[in-house]
Design a protein around this motif. Structure first.
Motif, PDB file in Angstrom:
ATOM      1  N   GLY A  40       3.458   3.870   6.844  1.00 15.47           N
ATOM      2  CA  GLY A  40       2.918   2.660   5.982  1.00 15.47           C
ATOM      3  C   GLY A  40       1.463   2.487   6.490  1.00 15.47           C
ATOM      4  O   GLY A  40       0.332   2.505   5.613  1.00 15.47           O
ATOM      5  N   VAL A  41       1.247   2.037   7.761  1.00  9.94           N
ATOM      6  CA  VAL A  41       0.032   1.568   8.275  1.00  9.94           C
ATOM      7  C   VAL A  41      -0.836   2.942   8.453  1.00  9.94           C
ATOM      8  O   VAL A  41      -1.988   2.737   8.129  1.00  9.94           O
TER       9      VAL A  41
ATOM     10  N   ILE B  61       4.875  -4.579   2.932  1.00  7.85           N
ATOM     11  CA  ILE B  61       5.436  -3.931   1.681  1.00  7.85           C
ATOM     12  C   ILE B  61       5.741  -2.796   2.027  1.00  7.85           C
ATOM     13  O   ILE B  61       6.853  -2.087   1.288  1.00  7.85           O
ATOM     14  N   SER B  62       5.372  -1.846   2.820  1.00  9.53           N
ATOM     15  CA  SER B  62       5.902  -0.368   3.157  1.00  9.53           C
ATOM     16  C   SER B  62       7.378  -0.440   3.822  1.00  9.53           C
ATOM     17  O   SER B  62       7.976   0.179   3.542  1.00  9.53           O
ATOM     18  N   ILE B  63       7.592  -1.578   4.651  1.00 14.34           N
ATOM     19  CA  ILE B  63       8.699  -1.943   4.888  1.00 14.34           C
ATOM     20  C   ILE B  63       9.744  -2.416   3.755  1.00 14.34           C
ATOM     21  O   ILE B  63      10.723  -1.855   3.679  1.00 14.34           O
TER      22      ILE B  63
ATOM     23  N   ALA C 222       5.606   0.750  -6.530  1.00 12.40           N
ATOM     24  CA  ALA C 222       5.326   0.638  -5.089  1.00 12.40           C
ATOM     25  C   ALA C 222       3.718   0.640  -4.815  1.00 12.40           C
ATOM     26  O   ALA C 222       3.170   0.139  -4.109  1.00 12.40           O
ATOM     27  N   GLY C 223       3.128   1.079  -5.717  1.00 10.77           N
ATOM     28  CA  GLY C 223       1.676   1.495  -5.544  1.00 10.77           C
ATOM     29  C   GLY C 223       0.748   0.353  -5.808  1.00 10.77           C
ATOM     30  O   GLY C 223      -0.417  -0.015  -5.453  1.00 10.77           O
ATOM     31  N   VAL C 224       1.452  -0.650  -6.388  1.00 12.11           N
ATOM     32  CA  VAL C 224       0.978  -2.088  -6.400  1.00 12.11           C
ATOM     33  C   VAL C 224       0.679  -2.595  -5.277  1.00 12.11           C
ATOM     34  O   VAL C 224      -0.114  -3.575  -5.001  1.00 12.11           O
ATOM     35  N   ALA C 225       1.556  -2.348  -4.282  1.00 12.40           N
ATOM     36  CA  ALA C 225       1.072  -2.725  -2.845  1.00 12.40           C
ATOM     37  C   ALA C 225      -0.207  -2.413  -2.162  1.00 12.40           C
ATOM     38  O   ALA C 225      -0.763  -2.798  -1.829  1.00 12.40           O
TER      39      ALA C 225
ATOM     40  N   GLY D  93      -3.070  -4.592   8.341  1.00 12.86           N
ATOM     41  CA  GLY D  93      -2.461  -5.525   9.178  1.00 12.86           C
ATOM     42  C   GLY D  93      -1.513  -6.520   8.658  1.00 12.86           C
ATOM     43  O   GLY D  93      -0.450  -6.973   9.033  1.00 12.86           O
ATOM     44  N   SER D  94      -1.558  -6.885   7.226  1.00  8.24           N
ATOM     45  CA  SER D  94      -0.724  -7.886   6.598  1.00  8.24           C
ATOM     46  C   SER D  94       0.037  -7.220   5.635  1.00  8.24           C
ATOM     47  O   SER D  94       1.223  -6.645   5.694  1.00  8.24           O
TER      48      SER D  94
END
Lengths: 74, 697
Positions: free
Chosen positions: B353-354, B531-533, B591-594, B525-526
């Motif tokens: 994610g990061v 959201i990936s988690i 998910a892409g909205v994240a 960072g936030s």
């Protein structure tokens, strides 16, 4: 008396007045346009958009506002 | 003397006077960017220590005046009135003294200690002007420091003057402008009434208040109404203004401005010797070409192209390095942590994610560096002017192009922030609505993946280029529709100072790049991390019970379908079937909205989870090619949807804040973008199928 929008490159003009809302009149005043002020047209094709020199600074004016500025030849 | 006396110093000045250079010289990198309370005006602060002073430097917004017609000006004057800084440094472009001193005439009446920082003294010399600083200092009653900010000259002297004023070693005199007898009489009458109200008297400087009232400053008039003498003042004002209009057949505000310029012109004549008649300087000559009616647009196109070229060429090795680094970290963690839930969490959830966000960070930084270069050199102001005629036809302002530019390959978050330079709220909202349509750095990998998977390399570049064109076209059409049906009214007039061309300083460019880049980085960072988690958990839970009767592949697939994410995808499937997508695309889009790059990593999760041989996973590209559920037409339809549909969470939250915390406009944005996306994809997919591009499946 003519409109600034009709001015051509190199013209030297005197500002008379500007028609429009209080906001835009004030903005132009703040940038140095007071009645009697000299305006030198740096770039103008007689068709709207102009760039002018006022009190030593270069100011770009869009078609809409250039049309509302009344000037006369210096 | 006690150690570390804390003082506050405000920097005021016109736009383009070199104020931010001086701010950077004073504070170095010890800067903090925030907001003035309640408004979306940026507040930059920094700390500098000098002698036994700890000076908090506040950079006020650049303004030409202190009237009430723009948010910036109200913020600047309220800061001086309410926070009462110990010293105000007025930064002046000395090569353009008359216009710059207009702000001084108003700052002066606020009764705060002022130090004049006469910047750009090198240009004054070049032009052959001679300024007698001592003389000017006496005429204006303020200490003057001559500076050249671009060479970091005069910074110490400026600090010395500030300390001197605070130590009362340097005297400051109050020189009020003589507005002439008629106006003075009216001012006196007003002052008499104001003086009757202790509260009002202690709140505003007397001279400033009476001048502002006579000038018809609506914000001040509204304030004064709240006081006990309010009505009396209004009556007196009406009489006084009427009297002046009759006497001069002109409005008081025009006369007051005229007097101010008169005062300035007097001071300048006395203290300044102008050089020979100004020749056409280099800036004028460059402008002859750049603002040319025929050449203007092609030059603009070349500049935009060079920004992209620069970004991609130079960022590529760094992006590759980052990608490799994150892959390596993933492998490393896999080798230490035993296989299972925790490994999957660390590798797929956290690092994946990061890494997805950080991977594109260099690209975004290079992009912002290139944009900052053209901004600081003075070109962007011209570009706005060149584009104005064209953009105003679509309800946008010339200045709208910069936010859109920052979002293209960059990020919509700093793009939306950059709409602050637009003065009219209507223009700002329209620009904010269309900025997210641009292909940002995070959407790029989606395009790269799908175009790479379904089209030959040669065609790929063309399709990518078409997508860029399409994104701009959609933004313009969308702006036009918004202007026509939603935000009715006129686009604000284009009035903009064109600063002289300058060679940007590296320090200035790096600071600007970092400021915008930081906004992008904060995502990693936030929000994106979190959201990936959530997405990882969405695919992992609830775990399906192992069924001995079905094989490994089938159990993986059933796990996907049973997970929360899978169920959500199935839920939206009926809505996206008409545009050629199944539940898996649905999951990826949600998910892409994240963050848009998550679309790619979600497909990564879907395909690697669904694949048989986990030890030799096909690359995602091949996996997509092999999947019979996809074809080129579906890929295009999917990309169209990704291009247009609602912006990522961070962009939406910035939109919400920048629209003045308007839930209404934020909901409208969501509805507007998603509807547009669906319609476009629907047309492309259905027409494509009718024309027979769909093939089988």
């Amino acid at each position: 008396m003519t409109r600034l929008s009709q001015a051509k490159t190199g013209a030297e003009l005197i500002f008379i007045s500007v028609g429009g809302g209080m906001g835009i009149v004030r903005r132009l005043t703040d940038m140095g346009l007071v009645p009697g002020e000299k305006i030198k047209v740096l770039h103008g094709s007689g068709q709207g958009q102009v760039t002018v020199s006022i009190k030593g600074s270069k100011i770009a004016l869009g078609y809409g506002i250039a049309q509302k500025i009344a000037v006369r030849l210096a | 003397m006690n150690k570390n006396k804390k003082i506050t110093v405000a920097l005021a000045g016109n736009p383009n006077c070199g104020k931010s250079t001086i701010f950077n010289n004073l504070t170095g990198s010890r800067q903090h960017v925030g907001n003035y309370p309640g408004v979306t005006v940026e507040k930059k602060e920094g700390i500098v220590r000098y002698q036994d002073y700890e000076i908090n430097v506040v950079d006020l917004p650049g303004t030409y005046s202190l009237s009430a017609y723009s948010e910036d000006e109200i913020v600047a004057r309220n800061f001086i009135l309410e926070d009462k800084p110990d010293v105000v440094i007025h930064v002046i472009d000395s090569s353009n003294l008359e216009r710059n001193l207009y702000l001084f005439t108003q700052l002066n009446e606020l009764d705060v200690p002022i130090v004049l920082a006469m910047n750009m003294s090198d240009i004054v010399k070049k032009k052959g002007h001679v300024i007698n600083y001592d003389e000017l200092s006496i005429l204006l009653g303020k200490p003057i420091v001559s500076m050249t900010g671009s060479e970091n000259k005069g910074t110490d002297q400026l600090l010395e003057a500030v300390a001197g004023v605070c130590d009362r070693k340097i005297k400051i005199e109050q020189v009020y402008i003589d507005y002439g007898q008629e106006i003075d009489e009216q001012l006196c009458a007003l002052k008499e009434i104001i003086s009757k109200d202790e509260k009002l008297l202690s709140r505003y400087p007397l001279q400033w208040l009476s001048v502002k009232l006579l000038e018809n400053d609506f914000a001040i008039i509204d304030e004064v109404k709240k006081f006990s003498v309010g009505q009396e003042i209004l009556d007196c004002l009406e009489k006084g203004q009427g009297h002046i209009r009759q006497h001069f057949s002109d409005d008081p505000e025009v006369l007051i401005a005229d007097r101010r310029y008169g005062f300035i012109s007097g001071a300048c004549t006395q203290a300044m010797k102008l050089g020979a008649e100004e020749r056409h300087d280099i800036s004028d000559r460059i402008d002859k070409v750049i603002l040319n009616r025929v050449l203007g647009l092609p030059i603009f196109a070349v500049v935009m192209y060079s920004i992209f070229k620069f970004t991609f060429t130079f960022s590529e090795p760094v992006v590759k390095f980052f990608e490799t680094f994150f892959e390596w970290t993933g492998t490393l963690v896999s080798s230490f942590v035993p296989e299972g839930l925790i490994q999957s969490f660390l590798v797929d959830g956290v690092i994946g994610g990061v890494g997805g966000v950080l991977g594109f960070f260099p690209l975004v930084l290079f992009m912002f560096f290139a944009i900052a270069f053209f901004e600081d050199s003075g070109y962007m102001a011209r570009a706005a002017f060149v584009m104005d005629k064209f953009m105003s036809k679509f309800g946008l302002h010339g200045k709208s192009f910069l936010p859109m530019m920052i979002a293209t390959n960059g990020c919509a978050v700093p793009g939306i922030m950059a709409t602050r330079t637009l003065e009219s709220k209507r223009d700002r909202l329209i620009t904010m609505m269309v900025t997210p349509f641009m292909i940002c750095g995070a959407k790029l990998p989606i395009f790269a993946l799908f175009i790479g998977a379904f089209f030959p390399v040669k065609q790929g570049a063309n399709i990518m280029f078409l997508m860029y064109i399409l994104s701009v076209a959609i933004a313009f059409v969308s702006a036009w529709v918004l202007k026509r049906f939603v935000f009715k009214g006129e686009t604000a007039h284009f009035v903009m100072e064109l600063p002289p061309y300058r060679v940007p300083t590296i320090k200035g460019l790096l600071l600007k790049m970092w400021e915008r880049g930081w906004l992008y980085l904060k995502k990693a960072g936030s929000v994106v991390f979190l959201i990936s988690i959530i997405i990882w958990a969405g695919f992992t839970f609830p775990e399906s019970k192992a069924d001995p009767n079905i094989d490994f592949k089938a159990s993986r697939t059933s796990q996907m379908e049973q997970s929360f994410a899978g169920r959500l995808g199935k839920f939206v499937e009926p809505a996206i079937q008409p545009i050629g997508m199944d539940w898996r695309s649905g999951v990826a889009l949600i998910a892409g909205v994240a963050a848009k790059e998550v679309v790619v990593s979600t497909f990564g999760t879907i395909y690697s989870l669904g694949e048989v041989d986990v030890d030799h996973p096909d690359s995602l590209k091949t996996a997509l090619q092999k999947d019979p559920a996809w074809n080129p037409l579906k890929a295009i339809s999917f990309l169209m949807f990704c291009l247009i549909y609602l912006p990522c969470v961070v962009a939406m939250s910035v939109f919400y804040r920048e629209s003045g915390s308007s839930a209404k406009w934020t909901l409208f944005l969501i509805f507007w973008t998603t509807t547009m996306a669906w319609i476009f994809s629907f047309v492309v997919y259905q027409v494509g199928q009718i024309l027979g591009f769909g093939g089988i499946g």
